[in-house]
Design an enzyme around this catalytic site. Structure first.
Site, PDB file in Angstrom:
ATOM      1  N   ARG A  15      68.015  67.562  34.089  1.00  0.00           N
ATOM      2  CA  ARG A  15      67.863  66.127  34.324  1.00  0.00           C
ATOM      3  C   ARG A  15      68.967  65.294  33.678  1.00  0.00           C
ATOM      4  O   ARG A  15      68.996  64.075  33.834  1.00  0.00           O
ATOM      5  CB  ARG A  15      66.502  65.641  33.792  1.00  0.00           C
TER       6      ARG A  15
ATOM      7  N   SER B 131      66.171  81.973  38.116  1.00  0.00           N
ATOM      8  CA  SER B 131      65.382  80.883  38.688  1.00  0.00           C
ATOM      9  C   SER B 131      63.931  81.289  38.861  1.00  0.00           C
ATOM     10  O   SER B 131      63.629  82.454  39.125  1.00  0.00           O
ATOM     11  CB  SER B 131      65.966  80.503  40.055  1.00  0.00           C
TER      12      SER B 131
ATOM     13  N   ARG C 231      47.393  74.232  44.208  1.00  0.00           N
ATOM     14  CA  ARG C 231      47.873  73.269  43.235  1.00  0.00           C
ATOM     15  C   ARG C 231      46.671  72.478  42.747  1.00  0.00           C
ATOM     16  O   ARG C 231      45.886  71.971  43.557  1.00  0.00           O
ATOM     17  CB  ARG C 231      48.910  72.330  43.846  1.00  0.00           C
TER      18      ARG C 231
ATOM     19  N   THR D  99      67.342  84.176  48.922  1.00  0.00           N
ATOM     20  CA  THR D  99      66.295  83.734  48.001  1.00  0.00           C
ATOM     21  C   THR D  99      65.058  84.596  48.182  1.00  0.00           C
ATOM     22  O   THR D  99      64.542  84.739  49.298  1.00  0.00           O
ATOM     23  CB  THR D  99      65.962  82.248  48.249  1.00  0.00           C
TER      24      THR D  99
ATOM     25  N   SER E  81      69.370  75.075  52.725  1.00  0.00           N
ATOM     26  CA  SER E  81      68.192  75.913  52.916  1.00  0.00           C
ATOM     27  C   SER E  81      67.996  76.287  54.378  1.00  0.00           C
ATOM     28  O   SER E  81      68.295  75.502  55.288  1.00  0.00           O
ATOM     29  CB  SER E  81      66.947  75.172  52.414  1.00  0.00           C
TER      30      SER E  81
ATOM     31  N   HIS F  96      62.208  79.286  41.036  1.00  0.00           N
ATOM     32  CA  HIS F  96      62.012  78.481  42.244  1.00  0.00           C
ATOM     33  C   HIS F  96      61.430  77.118  41.902  1.00  0.00           C
ATOM     34  O   HIS F  96      60.570  76.582  42.605  1.00  0.00           O
ATOM     35  CB  HIS F  96      61.092  79.204  43.228  1.00  0.00           C
TER      36      HIS F  96
END
Length: 394
Positions: free
Chosen positions: A316, A279, A166, A157, A109, A281
């Site tokens: 996962r 994606s 949030r 990106t 990144s 993100h």
């Protein structure tokens, strides 16, 4: 590496990482916007697809190799670019070294705490992820520098909504000035996890707030995360022509990350992208958007014969990787999954995460009677929920 890794699956790694990390760092990793509907759906979507196991014609060998943007991979899993991870003093270098040992690549990144040069010293297969931050002249310098250093590909990106809300609280970005007031604010969270904090001190560093890949006028001009983030929010979003300019400037393997619609996929093809990543993100774009898995096959049908299609979000276990490949992706990115391993055991933890995924892919292939990931198709999947597939906006 002889470090003992105290987990054997990603669920255990996640639980251990949560116990080890300061609350603010943990919340930053879990991330997601608003209610967190999207990261939850990223994981839930995998539970709505199943397999039909076979008991005959079981394979005895397995081919899990693939290639992305000209880089050969032993497994169809790439370590995703993740910014400001702050979970372990080994940082991105530790993850890159683990990826190299597993025969795979890593995305770095722009917001990483380790430099591209440091990663290339331990893993030659690094894709540099570019954000549109600062002046066009600065962006040009970063692109050309990444090319000169030997990054194997460029990932642009585009899928960040600048939504800071949030419902469970917002970890503040590391500020530009680490003064007394800042230390008093962040100190209690760090000291509540002394093992985490002492691990950084033992490596002769503190959790970094510098972003060495977002330098400005020259490489001595390295901003703090907070300073760079403020500039990012002030920088107008790039247009299609801007991304085309980057593609032409780079002149090598090129990926557009953050594709969510057929229209955007086609526009990426039109500007000359070699690859796209479907994606949202990791849930940090618009909350309420569905898992990429739900509309991946529609995008593959639209452009899969013209561009390499990647995907990420919620992986996962190895069976999740197999499901994604069966829907048409060439490989997957894993972000949070590797961070859990890194937080718990550094390089050894990342290696174990990739090994868990590798073994899970092989076990799933064995169960459905496939010897190669290249033999996978949608016929290998069972839809357990008739509403699983969600056509993307055209």
């Amino acid at each position: 590496m002889s470090t003992r890794v105290p987990f054997k699956n990603l669920a255990e790694a996640e639980r251990l990482a949560k116990r080890r990390l300061p609350k603010l760092v943990w919340l930053a990793i879990k991330a997601g916007n608003e209610q967190g509907l999207t990261p939850a759906d990223n994981e839930r979507a995998f539970t709505e697809l199943g397999f039909s196991p076979t008991v005959f014609e079981r394979p005895t060998s397995f081919d899990m190799s693939t290639s992305v943007m000209g880089v050969d991979l032993d497994i169809p899993v790439i370590v995703s670019p993740v910014g400001a991870q702050a979970v372990h003093p080994g940082g991105e270098v530790a993850a890159a070294r683990a990826a190299a040992r597993q025969g795979t690549a890593m995305g770095l990144s722009s917001w990483a705490t380790d430099s591209l040069a440091d990663l290339l010293a331990v893993n030659p297969d690094v894709f540099f992820q570019l954000y549109w931050v600062g002046s066009k002249a600065d962006i040009e310098k970063r692109v050309l520098d990444a090319k000169a250093q030997g990054a194997k590909g460029l990932i642009v990106t585009l899928d960040w909504s600048h939504t800071p809300r949030r419902d469970w609280g917002v970890p503040p970005s590391p500020p530009a000035n680490m003064g007394l007031k800042t230390m008093l604010t962040f100190g209690p969270s760090a000291l509540a996890r002394p093992r985490w904090f002492s691990s950084f001190l033992a490596h002769g560093r503190i959790p970094d707030v510098k972003v060495p890949n977002l330098w400005g006028a020259d490489k001595s001009d390295i901003p703090s995360f907070g300073t760079a983030w403020a500039e990012f929010e002030r920088t107008p979003a790039p247009s299609w022509d801007d991304v085309k300019w980057i593609r032409d400037l780079w002149g090598g393997p090129f990926m557009v990350k953050g594709i969510n619609t057929i229209r955007d996929a086609k526009l990426a093809v039109d500007l000359g992208a070699d690859a796209i990543s479907v994606s949202n993100h990791g849930g940090n774009n618009i909350d309420g958007s569905p898992s990429p898995l739900r509309y991946l096959p529609y995008i593959v049908d639209a452009v899969g014969d013209q561009v390499e299609v990647m995907a990420d979000g919620g992986v996962r276990r190895g069976s999740d990787v197999v499901k994604t490949l069966a829907l048409g992706a060439k490989a997957v990115f894993v972000g949070r999954a590797y961070l859990y391993g890194l937080a718990v055991s550094g390089e050894a933890g990342v290696y174990e995460v990739l090994d868990i995924l590798r073994n899970g892919i092989r076990e799933t292939l064995y169960g459905i009677g496939k010897s190669s990931i290249h033999d996978l198709s949608r016929d290998d999947l069972m839809v357990l929920n008739s509403d699983f597939f969600v056509p993307p906006t055209q």
